[in-house]
Enzyme design. Structure first.
Site, PDB file in Angstrom:
ATOM      1  CE1 TYR A  62      -3.108  -3.015  -0.266  1.00  0.00           C
ATOM      2  CE2 TYR A  62      -3.361  -1.885   2.280  1.00  0.00           C
ATOM      3  CZ  TYR A  62      -3.478  -2.527   1.716  1.00  0.00           C
ATOM      4  OH  TYR A  62      -5.248  -3.912   1.183  1.00  0.00           O
ATOM      5  CG  PHE A 210     -12.863  -2.578  -1.821  1.00  0.00           C
ATOM      6  CD1 PHE A 210     -12.524  -1.750  -1.499  1.00  0.00           C
ATOM      7  CD2 PHE A 210     -12.574  -3.602  -2.244  1.00  0.00           C
ATOM      8  CE1 PHE A 210     -11.274  -1.653  -1.947  1.00  0.00           C
ATOM      9  CE2 PHE A 210     -11.539  -3.785  -3.177  1.00  0.00           C
ATOM     10  CZ  PHE A 210     -10.982  -2.312  -3.679  1.00  0.00           C
ATOM     11  N   PRO A 211     -15.910  -3.082   1.925  1.00  0.00           N
ATOM     12  CG  PRO A 211     -15.147  -2.858   4.772  1.00  0.00           C
ATOM     13  CD  PRO A 211     -14.622  -2.957   3.120  1.00  0.00           C
ATOM     14  CG  LEU A 212     -18.111   1.130   3.033  1.00  0.00           C
ATOM     15  CD1 LEU A 212     -17.863   2.843   3.183  1.00  0.00           C
ATOM     16  CD2 LEU A 212     -19.747   0.899   4.489  1.00  0.00           C
TER      17      LEU A 212
END
Length: 285
Positions: A62, A210-212
C-alpha cells in the site's frame, strides 16, 4: 464513542473487538505514494486506537511502503493489545500496476519487508492473498507451505487467507490453522456467502475488504432509504448490516479522515430491526 457494542470475536488465540481499520486509504491517489495530509493520516490511526480499534489491516504494497511507515509513526512502539494483520501476495510496478507475488521467494521477501517497515520481529497475523495471474507457476498449496514455514520460523505468528475460494479455504484448513479470511464482501456484494458461512461454522474471523461497496449502493438504493429512515448514512447501515450478518464478521473500513472514521465506528451502535434486515436482504440479495 467506543466499539464495545460490537462485541468481540476470536483471531486464533486472541480475542479482539469486532471492528477494525484498513490502512489502504491512507495513501495517495491510486494507492500510490504518501497522502496529501500525512498529519491527518497519523491522527486517524491514533484516534482509531483511542476509540477501541485493536485490529489494523495493512500491507507493505500500500503506497508501496507509505501506509506501513505511517502506521509505525503513529503507533510504534505498538501497544500489546494491537493486532497488526498484514498480507503477502502482490507487488506494485512503477506504473502503479498490481502484480501477483506468490512464489516462495516473493512471499519471503514481502515478509522481510513487513518486518523492516513496521519495525517488528514477528507479524501477529499475515494473510496469504491469493493473486493468480499470467506467469504464476506457484500453486496455492506451495504458497501456503511457505506461509507455514514462515510461521515455524517465528516471522509470522498466525496465518490468514485473502481472496480465496471456499475450496481453497477447506484445503488450507485440512493442513494448518487459519485464523482469518479477508475476501470481497458487503451488503451489495454477497457472492462470498458460502465462505462467510464456513468461517462462521469454524469460528474464523472474517475481514471483508471493500466493506462499504458504495459503487453498489446508489442514492436511490434500499440502503440509502433505510439510512434516511434511521437518520444516519448509507455507510453506517452497510457496516451495521455486516456486523449483524455473522458473529465472526470484523469489518475493516478505511478512511483518511478522522470525521469519517468516527462516522464508520457509529455503526457499532446501530441495531437493525428484523424489518430493516428483511428489506435489505430482499433488495440486495
Amino acid at each position: 464513542m467506543t466499539i464495545g457494542d460490537a462485541g468481540t470475536t476470536a483471531i486464533g488465540d486472541l480475542t479482539v473487538p469486532r471492528f477494525g481499520y484498513g490502512t489502504m486509504r491512507l495513501t495517495g491517489p491510486g494507492i500510490w505514494g504518501p497522502p496529501a495530509d500525512p498529519d491527518e493520516a497519523v491522527r486517524v490511526l491514533r484516534r482509531a486506537y483511542e476509540l477501541g480499534v485493536r485490529v489494523i489491516d495493512c500491507a507493505w504494497y500500500y503506497g508501496p511502503e507509505a501506509a506501513h511507515l505511517l502506521l509505525r509513526e503513529a503507533l510504534a512502539p505498538y501497544p500489546d493489545d494491537l493486532v497488526l494483520v498484514s498480507k503477502l501476495g502482490a507487488w506494485r510496478e512503477h506504473d502503479h500496476s498490481w502484480h501477483p507475488a506468490v512464489s516462495p521467494a516473493q512471499l519471503r521477501a514481502g515478509c522481510e519487508r513487513d518486518l523492516e517497515l513496521l519495525g517488528i520481529e514477528s507479524v501477529p497475523v499475515t494473510h496469504l492473498r491469493w493473486t493468480p495471474g499470467d506467469g504464476v507457476t506457484t500453486t496455492f498449496e506451495d504458497a501456503l507451505a511457505t506461509m507455514v514455514e514462515l510461521k515455524a520460523e517465528g516471522k509470522i505468528q498466525r496465518i490468514g487467507l485473502s481472496n480465496v475460494t471456499l475450496e481453497q479455504l477447506d484445503l488450507a484448513l485440512a493442513g494448518t490453522e487459519i485464523v482469518t479470511v479477508s475476501n470481497l464482501y458487503s451488503a451489495g456484494q454477497r457472492a462470498d456467502d458460502p465462505v462467510v458461512d464456513r468461517c462462521t461454522e469454524q469460528g474464523i474471523a472474517y475481514l471483508p475488504f471493500f466493506p462499504l461497496a458504495m459503487g453498489k449502493i446508489g442514492r436511490e438504493s434500499v440502503v440509502s432509504a433505510v439510512a434516511e429512515r434511521l437518520e444516519t448514512t448509507a455507510s453506517v447501515v452497510a457496516l451495521a448490516w455486516l456486523l449483524q450478518r455473522s458473529p465472526v464478521m470484523l469489518p475493516i473500513p478505511g478512511t483518511s479522515k478522522v470525521g469519517h472514521l468516527e462516522e464508520n465506528l457509529s455503526a457499532t451502535d446501530l441495531v437493525l430491526t428484523p424489518a430493516d434486515l428483511a428489506e435489505l436482504d430482499g433488495t440486495l440479495a
